[in-house]
Write a protein that holds these residues in place. Structure first.
Motif, PDB file in Angstrom:
ATOM      1  N   GLY A   1       0.829  -1.194   0.000  1.00  0.00           N
ATOM      2  CA  GLY A   1       0.000   0.000   0.000  1.00  0.00           C
ATOM      3  C   GLY A   1       0.866   1.248   0.000  1.00  0.00           C
ATOM      4  N   ILE A   2       0.676   2.093  -1.006  1.00  0.00           N
ATOM      5  CA  ILE A   2       1.398   3.367  -1.110  1.00  0.00           C
ATOM      6  C   ILE A   2       0.430   4.481  -0.734  1.00  0.00           C
ATOM      7  CG2 ILE A   2       2.553   4.956  -2.703  1.00  0.00           C
ATOM      8  CD1 ILE A   2       3.358   2.501  -4.356  1.00  0.00           C
ATOM      9  N   PRO A   3       0.808   5.385   0.179  1.00  0.00           N
ATOM     10  CA  PRO A   3      -0.109   6.472   0.557  1.00  0.00           C
ATOM     11  C   PRO A   3      -0.623   7.203  -0.684  1.00  0.00           C
ATOM     12  CG  PRO A   3       1.856   6.496   1.943  1.00  0.00           C
ATOM     13  CD  PRO A   3       2.121   5.498   0.856  1.00  0.00           C
ATOM     14  N   ILE A   4      -1.926   7.389  -0.770  1.00  0.00           N
ATOM     15  CA  ILE A   4      -2.503   7.956  -1.983  1.00  0.00           C
ATOM     16  C   ILE A   4      -1.995   9.375  -2.242  1.00  0.00           C
ATOM     17  CG2 ILE A   4      -4.562   8.867  -0.845  1.00  0.00           C
ATOM     18  CD1 ILE A   4      -4.291   7.206  -4.348  1.00  0.00           C
ATOM     19  N   GLU A   5      -1.653  10.097  -1.175  1.00  0.00           N
ATOM     20  CA  GLU A   5      -1.157  11.465  -1.363  1.00  0.00           C
ATOM     21  C   GLU A   5       0.238  11.495  -1.973  1.00  0.00           C
ATOM     22  OE1 GLU A   5      -0.467  10.302   2.990  1.00  0.00           O
ATOM     23  OE2 GLU A   5      -2.097  10.165   1.515  1.00  0.00           O
ATOM     24  N   ALA A   6       0.927  10.358  -2.002  1.00  0.00           N
ATOM     25  CA  ALA A   6       2.264  10.302  -2.597  1.00  0.00           C
ATOM     26  C   ALA A   6       2.220   9.975  -4.089  1.00  0.00           C
ATOM     27  CB  ALA A   6       3.119   9.260  -1.879  1.00  0.00           C
ATOM     28  N   VAL A   7       1.039   9.681  -4.622  1.00  0.00           N
ATOM     29  CA  VAL A   7       0.906   9.226  -6.013  1.00  0.00           C
ATOM     30  C   VAL A   7       0.420  10.363  -6.902  1.00  0.00           C
ATOM     31  CG1 VAL A   7      -0.264   7.612  -7.558  1.00  0.00           C
ATOM     32  CG2 VAL A   7       0.433   6.879  -5.261  1.00  0.00           C
ATOM     33  N   ALA A   8       1.140  10.611  -7.999  1.00  0.00           N
ATOM     34  CA  ALA A   8       0.741  11.636  -8.957  1.00  0.00           C
ATOM     35  C   ALA A   8       0.044  11.049 -10.168  1.00  0.00           C
ATOM     36  CB  ALA A   8       1.962  12.447  -9.411  1.00  0.00           C
ATOM     37  N   GLU A   9       0.498   9.872 -10.625  1.00  0.00           N
ATOM     38  CA  GLU A   9      -0.007   9.334 -11.888  1.00  0.00           C
ATOM     39  C   GLU A   9       0.345   7.857 -11.987  1.00  0.00           C
ATOM     40  OE1 GLU A   9       0.233  10.772 -16.601  1.00  0.00           O
ATOM     41  OE2 GLU A   9       1.662  11.545 -15.121  1.00  0.00           O
ATOM     42  N   ILE A  10      -0.469   7.120 -12.735  1.00  0.00           N
ATOM     43  CA  ILE A  10      -0.210   5.705 -12.996  1.00  0.00           C
ATOM     44  C   ILE A  10      -0.203   5.493 -14.497  1.00  0.00           C
ATOM     45  CG2 ILE A  10      -0.983   3.331 -12.634  1.00  0.00           C
ATOM     46  CD1 ILE A  10      -2.470   4.359 -10.145  1.00  0.00           C
ATOM     47  N   LEU A  11       0.856   4.846 -14.999  1.00  0.00           N
ATOM     48  CA  LEU A  11       1.008   4.629 -16.434  1.00  0.00           C
ATOM     49  C   LEU A  11       1.337   3.171 -16.717  1.00  0.00           C
ATOM     50  CD1 LEU A  11       3.457   7.604 -17.192  1.00  0.00           C
ATOM     51  CD2 LEU A  11       0.983   7.606 -17.578  1.00  0.00           C
ATOM     52  N   PRO A  12       1.023   2.693 -17.916  1.00  0.00           N
ATOM     53  CA  PRO A  12       1.559   1.387 -18.327  1.00  0.00           C
ATOM     54  C   PRO A  12       3.080   1.484 -18.387  1.00  0.00           C
ATOM     55  CG  PRO A  12      -0.192   2.112 -19.816  1.00  0.00           C
ATOM     56  CD  PRO A  12       0.156   3.288 -18.954  1.00  0.00           C
ATOM     57  N   PHE A  13       3.760   0.380 -18.138  1.00  0.00           N
ATOM     58  CA  PHE A  13       5.227   0.407 -18.163  1.00  0.00           C
ATOM     59  C   PHE A  13       5.736   0.792 -19.541  1.00  0.00           C
ATOM     60  CE2 PHE A  13       9.358  -1.694 -18.802  1.00  0.00           C
ATOM     61  CZ  PHE A  13      10.075  -1.004 -17.833  1.00  0.00           C
ATOM     62  N   GLN A  14       6.768   1.620 -19.570  1.00  0.00           N
ATOM     63  CA  GLN A  14       7.409   2.053 -20.810  1.00  0.00           C
ATOM     64  C   GLN A  14       8.893   1.734 -20.730  1.00  0.00           C
ATOM     65  OE1 GLN A  14       6.447   6.204 -21.553  1.00  0.00           O
ATOM     66  NE2 GLN A  14       4.493   5.983 -20.482  1.00  0.00           N
ATOM     67  N   ALA A  15       9.474   1.509 -21.906  1.00  0.00           N
ATOM     68  CA  ALA A  15      10.906   1.210 -21.962  1.00  0.00           C
ATOM     69  C   ALA A  15      11.707   2.383 -21.397  1.00  0.00           C
ATOM     70  CB  ALA A  15      11.326   0.925 -23.394  1.00  0.00           C
ATOM     71  N   CYS A  16      12.758   2.060 -20.652  1.00  0.00           N
ATOM     72  CA  CYS A  16      13.589   3.066 -20.006  1.00  0.00           C
ATOM     73  C   CYS A  16      15.005   3.028 -20.571  1.00  0.00           C
ATOM     74  CB  CYS A  16      13.652   2.827 -18.499  1.00  0.00           C
ATOM     75  SG  CYS A  16      12.061   2.849 -17.679  1.00  0.00           S
ATOM     76  N   LEU A  17      15.694   4.150 -20.463  1.00  0.00           N
ATOM     77  CA  LEU A  17      17.100   4.226 -20.844  1.00  0.00           C
ATOM     78  C   LEU A  17      17.944   3.711 -19.683  1.00  0.00           C
ATOM     79  CD1 LEU A  17      19.183   5.268 -22.958  1.00  0.00           C
ATOM     80  CD2 LEU A  17      19.206   7.416 -21.661  1.00  0.00           C
ATOM     81  N   PRO A  18      18.702   2.630 -19.882  1.00  0.00           N
ATOM     82  CA  PRO A  18      19.501   2.079 -18.771  1.00  0.00           C
ATOM     83  C   PRO A  18      20.529   3.081 -18.251  1.00  0.00           C
ATOM     84  CG  PRO A  18      19.379   0.542 -20.626  1.00  0.00           C
ATOM     85  CD  PRO A  18      18.835   1.855 -21.113  1.00  0.00           C
ATOM     86  N   VAL A  19      20.865   2.960 -16.991  1.00  0.00           N
ATOM     87  CA  VAL A  19      21.864   3.821 -16.361  1.00  0.00           C
ATOM     88  C   VAL A  19      23.058   2.951 -15.966  1.00  0.00           C
ATOM     89  CG1 VAL A  19      22.370   5.385 -14.448  1.00  0.00           C
ATOM     90  CG2 VAL A  19      20.085   5.367 -15.484  1.00  0.00           C
ATOM     91  N   PRO A  20      24.194   3.074 -16.652  1.00  0.00           N
ATOM     92  CA  PRO A  20      25.372   2.271 -16.297  1.00  0.00           C
ATOM     93  C   PRO A  20      25.819   2.555 -14.863  1.00  0.00           C
ATOM     94  CG  PRO A  20      25.665   3.348 -18.424  1.00  0.00           C
ATOM     95  CD  PRO A  20      24.439   3.953 -17.807  1.00  0.00           C
ATOM     96  N   ASP A  21      26.170   1.501 -14.147  1.00  0.00           N
ATOM     97  CA  ASP A  21      26.690   1.612 -12.781  1.00  0.00           C
ATOM     98  C   ASP A  21      25.684   2.199 -11.789  1.00  0.00           C
ATOM     99  OD1 ASP A  21      29.174   0.635 -13.694  1.00  0.00           O
ATOM    100  OD2 ASP A  21      29.754   2.663 -14.318  1.00  0.00           O
ATOM    101  N   GLY A  22      24.394   2.174 -12.144  1.00  0.00           N
ATOM    102  CA  GLY A  22      23.372   2.655 -11.209  1.00  0.00           C
ATOM    103  C   GLY A  22      23.028   1.585 -10.196  1.00  0.00           C
ATOM    104  N   PRO A  23      22.254   1.936  -9.183  1.00  0.00           N
ATOM    105  CA  PRO A  23      21.826   0.936  -8.192  1.00  0.00           C
ATOM    106  C   PRO A  23      21.085  -0.211  -8.872  1.00  0.00           C
ATOM    107  CG  PRO A  23      21.246   3.168  -7.498  1.00  0.00           C
ATOM    108  CD  PRO A  23      21.709   3.270  -8.913  1.00  0.00           C
ATOM    109  N   ALA A  24      21.154  -1.390  -8.290  1.00  0.00           N
ATOM    110  CA  ALA A  24      20.529  -2.566  -8.896  1.00  0.00           C
ATOM    111  C   ALA A  24      19.030  -2.382  -9.073  1.00  0.00           C
ATOM    112  CB  ALA A  24      20.812  -3.795  -8.033  1.00  0.00           C
ATOM    113  N   ALA A  25      18.395  -1.631  -8.179  1.00  0.00           N
ATOM    114  CA  ALA A  25      16.946  -1.441  -8.264  1.00  0.00           C
ATOM    115  C   ALA A  25      16.543  -0.386  -9.285  1.00  0.00           C
ATOM    116  CB  ALA A  25      16.387  -1.061  -6.897  1.00  0.00           C
TER     117      ALA A  25
END
Length: 201
Positions: free
Chosen positions: A63-87
């Protein structure tokens, strides 16, 4: 608080999850006790409920507090970030700003889901840096009833601040979700996330 519920909360804290059979047995026990209480005239006041966005990540519900949510979208392809955190899944352009996409399962120390379909992005209501959470499914806004933990033990992850029961599925079986604190969840990632030149909500 029923003894079966206390046992269930202790087991969730220790192992992080219950088997399907154990979860079903605990849920049915708890539901029976709750229905009996209602017949005796007990009710839950509005002050004891929370409104959250219920979502699924891996085999668990959160459960995520509703006041913390701005928008919900279908997943879209992302640009990878080299050496970024695993998550960190990668970066997404949204309304002229960079949005860092974090996999919720990985952020909580769980294995990322292997499912490729049906994922959603939850854009969080924050300006700098902009962040979205990748989940397996955003299930909708729910009014949930927090479940107190009797012995004050720490939860299995710092970002989990409690448990709650929510909604009914097709089989009319109530479910348990973990309540998340967004500040605690995001704190480990903030120093390494890029910030857009322009700010906005």
């Amino acid at each position: 608080m029923a003894k079966s519920l206390r046992r269930k909360l202790r087991q969730i804290s220790r192992t992080g999850t219950l088997s399907a059979e154990e979860r079903m047995r605990h849920i049915l026990d708890e539901r029976t006790q709750r229905l009996a209480a209602r017949r005796n005239g007990e009710t839950v006041s509005a002050s004891e409920t929370l409104r959250v966005l219920a979502c699924k990540a891996g085999r668990e519900h959160f459960g995520i507090p509703i006041e913390a949510v701005a928008e919900i979208l279908p997943f879209q392809a992302c640009l990878p970030v080299p050496d970024g955190p695993a998550a960190l899944v990668g970066l997404l352009g949204r309304n002229g700003q960079l949005v860092s996409v974090i996999d919720l399962s990985a952020a909580l120390g769980m294995a990322p889901s292997s499912e490729e379909g049906g994922r959603h992005l939850i854009i969080l209501r924050r300006s700098s840096p902009r962040i979205a959470l990748r989940v397996d499914r955003a299930e909708g806004v729910e009014t949930v009833t927090p479940i107190s933990q009797e012995d004050g033990r720490s939860f299995r992850n710092e970002a989990v601040i409690g448990y709650a029961e929510f909604g009914s599925d097709v089989a009319d079986q109530e479910r348990i979700l973990s309540l998340l604190d967004m500040d605690r969840l995001l704190r480990p990632f903030l120093p390494s996330l890029p910030v857009s030149p322009a700010s906005g909500v």
